[in-house]
Design a protein around this motif. Structure first.
Motif, PDB file in Angstrom:
ATOM      1  N   VAL A 132      -1.148   1.400   6.330  1.00  0.00           N
ATOM      2  CA  VAL A 132      -2.253   2.355   6.455  1.00  0.00           C
ATOM      3  C   VAL A 132      -3.468   1.880   5.663  1.00  0.00           C
ATOM      4  O   VAL A 132      -4.609   1.934   6.144  1.00  0.00           O
ATOM      5  N   CYS A 179      -0.465   8.718   6.166  1.00  0.00           N
ATOM      6  CA  CYS A 179      -1.830   8.944   6.650  1.00  0.00           C
ATOM      7  C   CYS A 179      -2.437  10.196   6.030  1.00  0.00           C
ATOM      8  O   CYS A 179      -3.605  10.221   5.632  1.00  0.00           O
ATOM      9  N   VAL A 228       1.595   3.874  14.207  1.00  0.00           N
ATOM     10  CA  VAL A 228       1.088   3.472  12.895  1.00  0.00           C
ATOM     11  C   VAL A 228       1.918   2.337  12.305  1.00  0.00           C
ATOM     12  O   VAL A 228       1.395   1.280  11.953  1.00  0.00           O
TER      13      VAL A 228
END
Length: 533
Positions: free
Chosen positions: A116, A62, A37
């Motif tokens: 994100v 997340c 990520v």
């Protein structure tokens, strides 16, 4: 002087060793050292339920945003639980030392949140175009849940009967892990009603069929200043999207939704009810769920749920439930203010409104950020009161199980005396099905998971005799959970238990400080503080 000289020489030697890489050492970190990520070298790697390893901050970001990334191999991780990956952490540190690389530091939450959000924006652009987006792609986020097959045309016109699929609540089972969300496949109960009294079926309604000018006709009527034309427009749209499933996707356009939105809060009952019911029909198509939320449909649904006509409220609760089935909508629906009205709707006079609101809350509470909001809204005492009264016990316990799976929810449930409530319901045999009893045991088990308070509260509630009966007569899953809880409760006072500190830390029971476990070095410093008191 000699000693000091040796010490100075050692320091110089150590510095040179740490800054010079050994021959053959790889300067670029291996792929498995990089968080999928954040894209950075991991400082605090954790393994998630699906087996992949991420930076802890990335998992938190997340989870808070309700985002499930698509990994390079096309899979999607399950963030239901995390466990520290001490092996990879040690390997990363050794690699850094050997290569003269500075030890990684955990990235700032804000920077990861931006990454994100950028990924979420990219996905929205991809899905928002509406071109070439398959239903399979839209449903990847709920691949672990049973498919939902709606049949609005049949149930809308039929007798008000079942609220669940033919498999009934007895098919709802608790997953093996206490932190794994419960699988549930249902449909809004408003689909089980007979034809609405507000739905006036005219010849025009029945003869409308798919054609190129269809959207234009609906938009023209719904934007008219004449109320009777607005009525004709929403009634026709509701009828057509119920009887002709193939038109739902083609009619779910930005222009049509823009004309439909204001009518959802109309002061005229027929207009409002049919407009909201048309939204329910459009939401049946999986490809429409995300599009509807992005079009701004949720705020008027919330307004209707707060103060609309009774039948409109039933459809609004059903629409929110239907939209909440899509993972990409869960966080947005919570942010747009639906949680408190849904919580209030659990006390509605309409049974259908209550049932669909409960299921909407179940699906929305699968997301951590929504659970935290609901805890702050005082949802736990409300749900426990409803559960104790037996009102919708089967559905309320599902929401409570979600709360029991997170630290904030466990703390709120323990504060609200949930242990005594759950034990009391099991003792009185007041639960309506074996599945509800099993989920009640599962909620107790989740409360005991990593909690230092549970034992005392369970003993006060005299849970041993109840759990012993479950162990003897319950379902297989319930017996196993009861057995584990009894083993803990029967431990002699003063006897030191074996504690998996890592598990407790991850469950939120403890927070890290300087507490030494075993005889290890500085890497084994953790906390002995409980956040549950």
């Amino acid at each position: 002087m000699g000693g000091n000289g040796k010490q100075r020489s050692w320091k110089i030697s150590f510095h040179r060793h740490s800054s010079q890489p050994k021959p053959g050492i790889q300067r670029e970190p291996p792929k498995e050292f990089i968080c999928p990520v954040s894209g950075s070298l991991m400082a605090d790697p954790v393994i998630v339920s699906s087996g992949q390893t991420f930076e802890r901050v990335s998992v938190q970001a997340c989870t808070d945003l309700g985002f499930v990334p698509v990994l390079s191999d096309g899979s999607r991780p399950d963030f239901a639980a995390v466990i520290p990956n001490l092996a990879i952490k040690s390997t990363i540190i050794n690699w850094c030392d050997a290569g003269g690389v500075e030890h990684p530091r955990a990235p700032d939450y804000g920077s990861v949140e931006k990454i994100v959000r950028a990924s979420m924006g990219a996905r929205e652009e991809e899905l928002g175009s509406g071109i070439g987006v398959s239903e399979k792609e839209l449903l990847k986020g709920v691949a672990d849940k049973p498919p939902v097959n709606f049949s609005h045309a049949a149930t809308e016109l039929g007798h008000r009967q079942n609220y669940l699929y033919s498999s009934s609540e007895e098919s709802v089972i608790v997953a093996a892990s206490p932190l794994t969300p419960l699988p549930l496949a249902t449909r809004p109960s408003c689909y089980s009603s007979s034809s609405s009294s507000s739905e006036i079926v005219t010849d025009e309604t029945l003869t409308l069929g798919p054609n190129s000018s269809e959207e234009e006709e609906f938009v023209s009527k719904m934007k008219s200043l004449e109320v009777h034309e607005q009525e004709e427009g929403v009634i026709s749209l509701r009828k057509l999207t119920r009887t002709k499933e193939e038109t739902r996707v083609s009619l779910c356009t930005t222009r049509l939704l823009s004309a439909l939105r204001p009518l959802m809060t109309s002061r005229y009952a027929v207009v409002q009810t049919n407009a909201v019911a048309a939204v329910v029909n459009l939401s049946l198509e999986k490809a429409n769920k995300v599009r509807l939320v992005r079009s701004g449909i949720v705020p008027p649904l919330v307004d209707v749920l707060k103060g609309g006509f009774a039948e409109s409220q039933e459809h609004a609760a059903g629409a929110l439930f239907s939209l909440a089935l899509e993972d990409d909508n869960k966080t947005a629906i919570g942010v747009l203010g639906a949680l408190q009205p849904l919580l209030h709707a659990l006390r509605s006079e309409s049974e259908r409104t209550r049932l669909d609101s409960a299921l909407a809350l179940y699906h929305l509470s699968l997301v951590q950020s929504n659970r935290v909001k609901l805890v702050k809204l005082g949802a736990v005492p409300t749900l426990l009161t409803l559960f104790r009264s037996g009102n919708m016990a089967g559905r309320v316990i599902l929401v409570l199980c979600n709360f029991a799976a997170c630290a904030e929810g466990r703390s709120a449930m323990l504060d609200a005396n949930a242990v005594e409530c759950l034990v009391g319901m099991l003792r009185g045999n007041e639960l309506d099905s074996e599945a509800t009893r099993e989920n009640c045991v599962a909620a107790l088990y989740s409360l005991s998971y990593g909690s230092l308070r549970f034992r005392g509260l369970a003993k006060e509630a005299k849970a041993v005799e109840v759990l012993r009966e479950v162990e003897e007569r319950g379902t297989e899953r319930a017996r196993e959970k009861a057995k584990r809880m009894l083993q803990m409760l029967r431990a002699r006072e003063g006897e030191e238990e074996e504690v998996d500190w890592e598990e407790i830390l991850e469950s939120g029971g403890l927070s890290r400080t300087r507490y030494r476990v075993g005889g290890g070095g500085a890497k084994n410093l953790y906390a002995a503080n409980s956040t549950e008191f």
